[in-house]
Scaffold this active site. Structure first.
Site, PDB file in Angstrom:
ATOM      1  N   MET A 230       0.903  -1.266   0.016  1.00  0.00           N
ATOM      2  CA  MET A 230       0.020  -0.138   0.049  1.00  0.00           C
ATOM      3  C   MET A 230       0.745   1.241   0.142  1.00  0.00           C
ATOM      4  SD  MET A 230      -2.986   1.155   2.695  1.00  0.00           S
ATOM      5  CE  MET A 230      -4.030   2.711   2.363  1.00  0.00           C
ATOM      6  N   LEU A 231       0.649   2.069  -0.970  1.00  0.00           N
ATOM      7  CA  LEU A 231       1.475   3.385  -0.874  1.00  0.00           C
ATOM      8  C   LEU A 231       0.687   4.649  -1.484  1.00  0.00           C
ATOM      9  CD1 LEU A 231       4.203   4.721  -0.950  1.00  0.00           C
ATOM     10  CD2 LEU A 231       4.468   4.211  -3.477  1.00  0.00           C
ATOM     11  N   GLY A 240      -5.545  12.118   3.912  1.00  0.00           N
ATOM     12  CA  GLY A 240      -6.699  11.209   4.318  1.00  0.00           C
ATOM     13  C   GLY A 240      -6.928  10.019   3.283  1.00  0.00           C
ATOM     14  N   HIS A 241      -5.923   9.909   2.223  1.00  0.00           N
ATOM     15  CA  HIS A 241      -6.236   9.195   1.096  1.00  0.00           C
ATOM     16  C   HIS A 241      -6.124   7.874   1.522  1.00  0.00           C
ATOM     17  CE1 HIS A 241      -6.634  12.382  -1.428  1.00  0.00           C
ATOM     18  NE2 HIS A 241      -5.304  12.903  -1.124  1.00  0.00           N
ATOM     19  N   GLY A 242      -4.938   7.438   2.354  1.00  0.00           N
ATOM     20  CA  GLY A 242      -4.866   6.018   3.012  1.00  0.00           C
ATOM     21  C   GLY A 242      -6.118   5.613   3.517  1.00  0.00           C
ATOM     22  N   GLU A 265       0.191  -8.550   5.079  1.00  0.00           N
ATOM     23  CA  GLU A 265       1.450  -9.232   5.204  1.00  0.00           C
ATOM     24  C   GLU A 265       2.347  -8.048   5.900  1.00  0.00           C
ATOM     25  OE1 GLU A 265       4.724 -10.336   1.967  1.00  0.00           O
ATOM     26  OE2 GLU A 265       2.733 -10.324   1.173  1.00  0.00           O
TER      27      GLU A 265
END
Length: 408
Positions: A230-231, A240-242, A265
Protein backbone atom coordinates in the site's frame (compact mmCIF):
# COMPACT_ATOMS: atom_id res chain seq x y z
CA UNK A 1 49.98 6.38 5.20
CA UNK A 2 49.55 10.10 4.75
CA UNK A 3 49.29 9.53 0.99
CA UNK A 4 46.62 6.87 1.49
CA UNK A 5 44.66 9.20 3.73
CA UNK A 6 44.82 11.92 1.10
CA UNK A 7 43.58 9.47 -1.53
CA UNK A 8 40.74 8.37 0.73
CA UNK A 9 39.73 11.98 1.24
CA UNK A 10 39.84 12.55 -2.51
CA UNK A 11 37.70 9.48 -3.15
CA UNK A 12 35.22 10.51 -0.43
CA UNK A 13 34.43 13.61 -2.49
CA UNK A 14 33.02 11.29 -5.15
CA UNK A 15 30.48 9.60 -2.86
CA UNK A 16 26.87 10.70 -3.21
CA UNK A 17 23.92 9.94 -0.95
CA UNK A 18 21.44 8.30 -3.34
CA UNK A 19 18.40 9.36 -1.28
CA UNK A 20 19.40 12.93 -2.07
CA UNK A 21 20.63 12.30 -5.61
CA UNK A 22 17.39 10.68 -6.81
CA UNK A 23 14.86 13.35 -7.75
CA UNK A 24 11.27 12.29 -8.39
CA UNK A 25 8.45 14.31 -9.95
CA UNK A 26 4.82 13.78 -10.94
CA UNK A 27 4.48 16.18 -13.86
CA UNK A 28 1.18 17.77 -14.99
CA UNK A 29 2.43 20.89 -16.78
CA UNK A 30 5.71 21.57 -18.65
CA UNK A 31 6.62 24.26 -16.10
CA UNK A 32 6.67 21.57 -13.37
CA UNK A 33 10.00 20.38 -14.83
CA UNK A 34 11.77 23.52 -13.58
CA UNK A 35 9.74 23.89 -10.38
CA UNK A 36 11.74 22.55 -7.41
CA UNK A 37 8.63 22.52 -5.23
CA UNK A 38 7.28 19.59 -7.27
CA UNK A 39 10.40 17.46 -6.59
CA UNK A 40 10.47 14.79 -3.89
CA UNK A 41 13.12 12.29 -2.79
CA UNK A 42 13.09 8.64 -1.76
CA UNK A 43 12.95 7.46 1.83
CA UNK A 44 15.02 4.40 0.89
CA UNK A 45 17.38 3.40 -1.89
CA UNK A 46 19.21 0.44 -0.32
CA UNK A 47 17.48 -2.14 -2.51
CA UNK A 48 19.05 -0.54 -5.58
CA UNK A 49 22.27 0.98 -4.26
CA UNK A 50 23.14 -1.22 -1.25
CA UNK A 51 22.86 -0.74 2.50
CA UNK A 52 25.02 2.41 2.52
CA UNK A 53 22.67 4.10 0.02
CA UNK A 54 25.68 5.60 -1.74
CA UNK A 55 26.74 5.92 -5.38
CA UNK A 56 30.48 6.23 -5.89
CA UNK A 57 32.32 8.02 -8.64
CA UNK A 58 30.42 11.28 -9.08
CA UNK A 59 30.23 14.83 -7.80
CA UNK A 60 26.91 16.66 -7.94
CA UNK A 61 25.07 13.51 -8.97
CA UNK A 62 21.40 13.88 -9.94
CA UNK A 63 19.30 10.87 -10.91
CA UNK A 64 16.17 12.31 -12.51
CA UNK A 65 13.07 10.11 -12.56
CA UNK A 66 10.15 12.20 -13.74
CA UNK A 67 6.70 10.72 -14.39
CA UNK A 68 3.69 12.07 -16.23
CA UNK A 69 1.10 12.46 -13.46
CA UNK A 70 -1.49 10.11 -14.95
CA UNK A 71 -0.06 7.46 -17.26
CA UNK A 72 3.35 7.56 -15.49
CA UNK A 73 5.33 7.72 -18.75
CA UNK A 74 8.88 8.18 -17.52
CA UNK A 75 11.84 10.48 -18.11
CA UNK A 76 15.16 9.05 -16.86
CA UNK A 77 18.33 11.09 -16.96
CA UNK A 78 21.62 11.20 -15.05
CA UNK A 79 23.46 14.47 -14.47
CA UNK A 80 26.70 15.22 -12.59
CA UNK A 81 29.35 17.92 -12.38
CA UNK A 82 32.35 15.56 -12.48
CA UNK A 83 33.18 11.85 -12.55
CA UNK A 84 36.22 9.76 -11.54
CA UNK A 85 38.50 8.99 -14.46
CA UNK A 86 41.68 7.11 -15.30
CA UNK A 87 43.71 9.34 -12.95
CA UNK A 88 42.33 7.21 -10.12
CA UNK A 89 44.26 3.96 -10.11
CA UNK A 90 41.98 0.88 -10.38
CA UNK A 91 38.88 2.84 -9.37
CA UNK A 92 35.71 2.94 -11.46
CA UNK A 93 32.49 4.86 -11.00
CA UNK A 94 29.36 2.86 -10.13
CA UNK A 95 27.20 2.02 -13.12
CA UNK A 96 24.21 4.02 -11.89
CA UNK A 97 22.31 3.70 -15.14
CA UNK A 98 22.28 -0.11 -15.15
CA UNK A 99 21.10 -0.17 -11.52
CA UNK A 100 18.12 2.06 -12.33
CA UNK A 101 17.35 0.16 -15.56
CA UNK A 102 16.84 -2.99 -13.49
CA UNK A 103 13.75 -1.54 -11.81
CA UNK A 104 12.20 0.77 -14.43
CA UNK A 105 10.55 -0.86 -17.46
CA UNK A 106 11.86 -0.17 -20.98
CA UNK A 107 10.25 2.53 -23.08
CA UNK A 108 11.28 5.49 -20.91
CA UNK A 109 12.38 8.85 -22.37
CA UNK A 110 15.88 10.26 -22.05
CA UNK A 111 14.98 13.52 -23.81
CA UNK A 112 13.00 16.28 -22.11
CA UNK A 113 11.38 17.22 -25.43
CA UNK A 114 10.11 13.66 -25.93
CA UNK A 115 8.78 13.62 -22.39
CA UNK A 116 6.91 16.93 -22.85
CA UNK A 117 5.36 15.64 -26.08
CA UNK A 118 4.02 12.62 -24.13
CA UNK A 119 2.61 15.06 -21.57
CA UNK A 120 0.27 16.40 -24.27
CA UNK A 121 -1.25 12.88 -24.60
CA UNK A 122 -2.23 12.76 -20.91
CA UNK A 123 -5.69 14.04 -21.89
CA UNK A 124 -6.34 10.56 -23.35
CA UNK A 125 -5.44 8.74 -20.13
CA UNK A 126 -8.37 7.27 -18.18
CA UNK A 127 -8.32 5.19 -14.97
CA UNK A 128 -8.31 1.41 -15.28
CA UNK A 129 -11.02 -0.95 -14.08
CA UNK A 130 -14.24 -0.39 -12.14
CA UNK A 131 -15.06 2.76 -10.15
CA UNK A 132 -15.69 1.86 -6.49
CA UNK A 133 -15.78 5.18 -4.65
CA UNK A 134 -15.67 8.95 -5.21
CA UNK A 135 -14.80 11.47 -2.50
CA UNK A 136 -13.56 15.03 -2.20
CA UNK A 137 -10.92 16.78 -0.09
CA UNK A 138 -10.89 20.53 0.52
CA UNK A 139 -7.69 22.15 -0.69
CA UNK A 140 -6.92 25.27 1.34
CA UNK A 141 -4.33 26.55 -1.13
CA UNK A 142 -6.67 26.27 -4.13
CA UNK A 143 -9.71 27.24 -2.06
CA UNK A 144 -11.81 24.45 -3.56
CA UNK A 145 -12.83 20.82 -3.14
CA UNK A 146 -10.77 18.36 -5.19
CA UNK A 147 -12.39 15.12 -6.39
CA UNK A 148 -10.71 11.72 -6.05
CA UNK A 149 -11.78 8.30 -7.29
CA UNK A 150 -10.85 4.75 -6.31
CA UNK A 151 -10.88 1.95 -8.90
CA UNK A 152 -10.46 -1.81 -8.79
CA UNK A 153 -8.45 -3.22 -11.70
CA UNK A 154 -6.80 -6.41 -12.89
CA UNK A 155 -4.38 -7.49 -15.61
CA UNK A 156 -7.16 -7.99 -18.16
CA UNK A 157 -7.63 -4.19 -18.38
CA UNK A 158 -5.95 -2.97 -21.62
CA UNK A 159 -2.69 -1.14 -20.84
CA UNK A 160 -2.82 -1.86 -17.12
CA UNK A 161 0.12 -4.31 -17.07
CA UNK A 162 2.46 -1.68 -18.55
CA UNK A 163 1.08 1.05 -16.28
CA UNK A 164 1.56 -1.16 -13.20
CA UNK A 165 5.19 -1.83 -14.19
CA UNK A 166 5.81 1.91 -14.00
CA UNK A 167 3.75 2.42 -10.84
CA UNK A 168 5.47 -0.33 -8.84
CA UNK A 169 8.89 1.32 -9.21
CA UNK A 170 7.84 3.78 -6.47
CA UNK A 171 7.75 0.89 -3.98
CA UNK A 172 11.55 0.62 -4.09
CA UNK A 173 11.89 4.19 -2.83
CA UNK A 174 9.17 4.23 -0.15
CA UNK A 175 8.72 0.71 1.28
CA UNK A 176 11.74 -0.63 3.14
CA UNK A 177 11.29 -4.31 2.23
CA UNK A 178 9.50 -3.90 -1.10
CA UNK A 179 9.52 -6.50 -3.84
CA UNK A 180 7.73 -6.77 -7.17
CA UNK A 181 4.81 -9.21 -7.33
CA UNK A 182 4.03 -11.94 -9.85
CA UNK A 183 1.39 -10.22 -11.96
CA UNK A 184 0.64 -13.43 -13.86
CA UNK A 185 -0.98 -14.84 -10.71
CA UNK A 186 -4.70 -14.14 -11.15
CA UNK A 187 -5.34 -14.07 -7.40
CA UNK A 188 -4.01 -10.51 -7.18
CA UNK A 189 -6.41 -7.55 -6.98
CA UNK A 190 -5.31 -3.96 -7.59
CA UNK A 191 -6.92 -0.84 -6.14
CA UNK A 192 -5.95 2.59 -7.50
CA UNK A 193 -6.56 6.17 -6.33
CA UNK A 194 -6.74 9.01 -8.86
CA UNK A 195 -7.25 12.75 -8.61
CA UNK A 196 -9.45 14.51 -11.16
CA UNK A 197 -8.06 17.87 -12.31
CA UNK A 198 -8.67 20.36 -15.08
CA UNK A 199 -6.19 21.39 -17.75
CA UNK A 200 -7.17 23.73 -20.58
CA UNK A 201 -10.85 22.93 -20.04
CA UNK A 202 -10.36 19.14 -20.14
CA UNK A 203 -10.67 16.70 -17.21
CA UNK A 204 -7.48 14.74 -16.55
CA UNK A 205 -6.51 12.11 -13.98
CA UNK A 206 -3.40 12.01 -11.76
CA UNK A 207 -2.12 8.90 -9.97
CA UNK A 208 -2.34 9.26 -6.17
CA UNK A 209 -1.58 5.78 -4.81
CA UNK A 210 -2.51 2.13 -4.82
CA UNK A 211 -2.91 -1.13 -2.94
CA UNK A 212 -2.34 -4.75 -3.95
CA UNK A 213 -4.28 -7.59 -2.29
CA UNK A 214 -3.71 -11.34 -2.61
CA UNK A 215 -6.68 -13.68 -2.26
CA UNK A 216 -5.60 -16.71 -0.20
CA UNK A 217 -7.70 -19.86 -0.24
CA UNK A 218 -9.19 -21.00 3.09
CA UNK A 219 -10.57 -24.54 3.33
CA UNK A 220 -13.19 -25.48 2.36
CA UNK A 221 -14.81 -22.63 0.41
CA UNK A 222 -13.55 -19.26 1.67
CA UNK A 223 -10.84 -16.74 0.82
CA UNK A 224 -8.73 -14.55 3.08
CA UNK A 225 -7.63 -11.38 1.23
CA UNK A 226 -4.23 -10.21 2.44
CA UNK A 227 -3.00 -6.67 1.79
CA UNK A 228 0.50 -6.92 0.37
CA UNK A 229 1.49 -3.41 -0.67
CA UNK A 230 0.00 0.00 0.00
CA UNK A 231 1.46 3.34 -1.03
CA UNK A 232 0.14 6.88 -1.19
CA UNK A 233 2.64 8.92 -3.20
CA UNK A 234 4.42 11.62 -1.14
CA UNK A 235 2.78 14.71 -2.72
CA UNK A 236 -0.59 13.36 -1.52
CA UNK A 237 0.33 12.08 1.93
CA UNK A 238 -1.34 13.51 5.02
CA UNK A 239 -4.61 14.28 3.20
CA UNK A 240 -6.59 11.21 4.30
CA UNK A 241 -6.25 9.17 1.09
CA UNK A 242 -4.84 6.15 2.92
CA UNK A 243 -7.94 5.90 5.10
CA UNK A 244 -10.24 6.34 2.09
CA UNK A 245 -8.40 3.61 0.18
CA UNK A 246 -8.31 1.22 3.14
CA UNK A 247 -12.02 1.65 3.92
CA UNK A 248 -13.04 1.31 0.25
CA UNK A 249 -11.05 -1.92 -0.14
CA UNK A 250 -12.40 -3.27 3.15
CA UNK A 251 -15.99 -2.55 2.09
CA UNK A 252 -15.31 -4.16 -1.30
CA UNK A 253 -14.42 -7.46 0.42
CA UNK A 254 -17.10 -7.13 3.13
CA UNK A 255 -19.75 -7.51 0.45
CA UNK A 256 -18.43 -10.93 -0.60
CA UNK A 257 -19.97 -13.99 1.14
CA UNK A 258 -16.87 -16.07 0.37
CA UNK A 259 -14.47 -13.78 2.30
CA UNK A 260 -13.63 -14.99 5.80
CA UNK A 261 -11.63 -11.99 7.03
CA UNK A 262 -9.06 -9.47 5.78
CA UNK A 263 -5.42 -9.41 6.89
CA UNK A 264 -2.12 -7.75 5.96
CA UNK A 265 1.35 -9.04 5.17
CA UNK A 266 4.03 -7.73 7.56
CA UNK A 267 2.19 -4.43 8.31
CA UNK A 268 4.19 -1.33 9.19
CA UNK A 269 3.52 0.69 12.33
CA UNK A 270 1.79 3.39 10.26
CA UNK A 271 -0.37 0.81 8.51
CA UNK A 272 -1.50 -0.63 11.87
CA UNK A 273 -2.54 2.85 13.06
CA UNK A 274 -4.44 3.43 9.81
CA UNK A 275 -6.15 0.05 10.14
CA UNK A 276 -7.09 0.77 13.76
CA UNK A 277 -8.70 4.06 12.74
CA UNK A 278 -10.76 2.59 9.90
CA UNK A 279 -11.86 -0.53 11.79
CA UNK A 280 -12.91 1.51 14.85
CA UNK A 281 -14.88 3.80 12.54
CA UNK A 282 -16.65 0.76 11.04
CA UNK A 283 -17.27 -1.00 14.37
CA UNK A 284 -18.38 1.88 16.58
CA UNK A 285 -22.03 1.63 15.55
CA UNK A 286 -22.35 -2.12 16.15
CA UNK A 287 -24.58 -2.89 19.16
CA UNK A 288 -21.98 -5.20 20.67
CA UNK A 289 -19.67 -2.16 21.07
CA UNK A 290 -22.18 -0.05 23.01
CA UNK A 291 -20.64 1.69 26.08
CA UNK A 292 -22.52 -0.66 28.44
CA UNK A 293 -21.18 -3.78 26.74
CA UNK A 294 -17.68 -2.33 26.42
CA UNK A 295 -17.51 -1.87 30.19
CA UNK A 296 -18.39 -5.56 30.65
CA UNK A 297 -15.21 -6.62 28.87
CA UNK A 298 -14.16 -8.23 25.61
CA UNK A 299 -16.73 -10.80 24.49
CA UNK A 300 -17.33 -13.56 21.99
CA UNK A 301 -20.31 -11.53 20.75
CA UNK A 302 -17.88 -8.81 19.60
CA UNK A 303 -15.67 -11.37 17.84
CA UNK A 304 -18.62 -13.01 16.06
CA UNK A 305 -20.39 -9.81 15.00
CA UNK A 306 -17.21 -8.09 13.76
CA UNK A 307 -16.22 -11.18 11.79
CA UNK A 308 -19.62 -11.86 10.27
CA UNK A 309 -20.66 -8.29 9.46
CA UNK A 310 -17.31 -6.60 8.82
CA UNK A 311 -14.86 -9.47 8.06
CA UNK A 312 -12.56 -8.45 10.93
CA UNK A 313 -10.52 -11.16 12.67
CA UNK A 314 -10.33 -11.70 16.44
CA UNK A 315 -6.95 -10.03 16.93
CA UNK A 316 -8.04 -6.83 15.18
CA UNK A 317 -11.42 -6.89 16.96
CA UNK A 318 -9.61 -6.96 20.29
CA UNK A 319 -7.74 -3.75 19.42
CA UNK A 320 -11.00 -2.11 18.31
CA UNK A 321 -12.53 -3.08 21.66
CA UNK A 322 -9.62 -1.55 23.61
CA UNK A 323 -9.83 1.72 21.68
CA UNK A 324 -13.59 2.04 22.06
CA UNK A 325 -13.46 1.03 25.71
CA UNK A 326 -10.90 3.78 26.31
CA UNK A 327 -13.40 6.25 24.84
CA UNK A 328 -16.12 4.90 27.14
CA UNK A 329 -13.87 4.94 30.23
CA UNK A 330 -13.54 7.89 32.61
CA UNK A 331 -9.78 7.68 33.18
CA UNK A 332 -10.18 10.24 35.97
CA UNK A 333 -12.22 7.69 37.90
CA UNK A 334 -9.77 5.45 39.84
CA UNK A 335 -11.95 2.36 39.61
CA UNK A 336 -12.70 2.69 35.87
CA UNK A 337 -9.08 3.56 35.14
CA UNK A 338 -7.80 0.55 37.07
CA UNK A 339 -10.29 -1.74 35.33
CA UNK A 340 -9.13 -0.54 31.90
CA UNK A 341 -5.44 -0.81 32.80
CA UNK A 342 -5.81 -4.39 34.10
CA UNK A 343 -7.88 -5.43 31.09
CA UNK A 344 -5.31 -4.20 28.54
CA UNK A 345 -2.31 -5.42 30.53
CA UNK A 346 -3.89 -8.85 30.77
CA UNK A 347 -3.48 -9.07 26.99
CA UNK A 348 -0.06 -7.45 26.92
CA UNK A 349 1.32 -9.78 29.59
CA UNK A 350 0.91 -12.85 27.33
CA UNK A 351 4.54 -12.88 26.06
CA UNK A 352 5.87 -12.33 29.61
CA UNK A 353 3.85 -15.28 30.94
CA UNK A 354 5.30 -17.39 28.16
CA UNK A 355 8.77 -16.48 29.43
CA UNK A 356 7.75 -17.53 32.92
CA UNK A 357 6.63 -20.93 31.63
CA UNK A 358 9.92 -21.31 29.82
CA UNK A 359 11.74 -20.43 33.05
CA UNK A 360 9.83 -23.13 34.94
CA UNK A 361 10.96 -25.69 32.35
CA UNK A 362 14.54 -24.44 32.68
CA UNK A 363 14.51 -24.98 36.44
CA UNK A 364 13.77 -28.65 35.83
CA UNK A 365 16.19 -29.17 32.95
CA UNK A 366 19.23 -26.91 33.33
CA UNK A 367 22.31 -27.20 35.51
CA UNK A 368 22.68 -24.40 38.15
CA UNK A 369 25.27 -22.44 36.17
CA UNK A 370 23.15 -22.62 32.99
CA UNK A 371 20.05 -21.54 34.93
CA UNK A 372 21.88 -18.53 36.38
CA UNK A 373 22.86 -17.55 32.86
CA UNK A 374 19.24 -17.66 31.68
CA UNK A 375 17.91 -15.88 34.78
CA UNK A 376 20.20 -12.96 34.03
CA UNK A 377 18.30 -12.53 30.77
CA UNK A 378 14.87 -12.56 32.48
CA UNK A 379 14.75 -9.63 34.86
CA UNK A 380 11.24 -9.50 36.34
CA UNK A 381 11.50 -5.85 37.37
CA UNK A 382 12.53 -4.95 33.86
CA UNK A 383 9.55 -6.91 32.51
CA UNK A 384 7.16 -4.90 34.70
CA UNK A 385 8.74 -1.67 33.47
CA UNK A 386 8.45 -2.80 29.85
CA UNK A 387 4.82 -3.78 30.40
CA UNK A 388 3.97 -0.36 31.82
CA UNK A 389 5.86 1.34 28.98
CA UNK A 390 3.96 -0.73 26.38
CA UNK A 391 0.65 0.15 28.04
CA UNK A 392 1.37 3.89 28.09
CA UNK A 393 2.48 3.86 24.45
CA UNK A 394 -0.65 1.97 23.45
CA UNK A 395 -2.94 4.40 25.28
CA UNK A 396 -1.14 7.31 23.61
CA UNK A 397 -1.69 5.71 20.17
CA UNK A 398 -5.32 4.96 20.99
CA UNK A 399 -5.97 8.56 22.06
CA UNK A 400 -4.64 9.84 18.72
CA UNK A 401 -6.99 7.49 16.88
CA UNK A 402 -9.94 8.72 18.96
CA UNK A 403 -8.97 12.34 18.32
CA UNK A 404 -8.89 11.67 14.58
CA UNK A 405 -12.21 9.85 14.80
CA UNK A 406 -13.80 12.84 16.55
CA UNK A 407 -12.71 15.06 13.64
CA UNK A 408 -13.84 12.65 10.90
Amino acid sequence: MAGLSAMEKKLAEFKCNTNEAIQLKLVRFPEDLEDDSTTFNPEYSHQVFGDDEVAFGYKGLKILLYYNAGNLSTLFRIEYTSKVNENFDCVEADDVESKIRKIIPPGFCTSTDDFVSLLEKEVNFKPFGTLLHTYSVHNEEAGEDITYQIYQADMTCPGFREYHERLQTFLMWFIETASFIDVDDERWNYFLVFEKYNKDGATLFATVGYMTVYNYYVYPDKTRPRVSQMLILPPFQGEGHGAQLFETVHRYYMSSPTVLDITAEDPSENYVKLRDFVLVKLCQDLLCFSPEKLMQGFSQEMVTEAQQKLKINKQHTRRVYEILRLRATDMGDPEQSRGYRLDVKKRLIGPYKKKQRELAKMRRCLRPEELTNQLNQIDLNMQHEQLEESFQQLVSDYRRILERLAQA
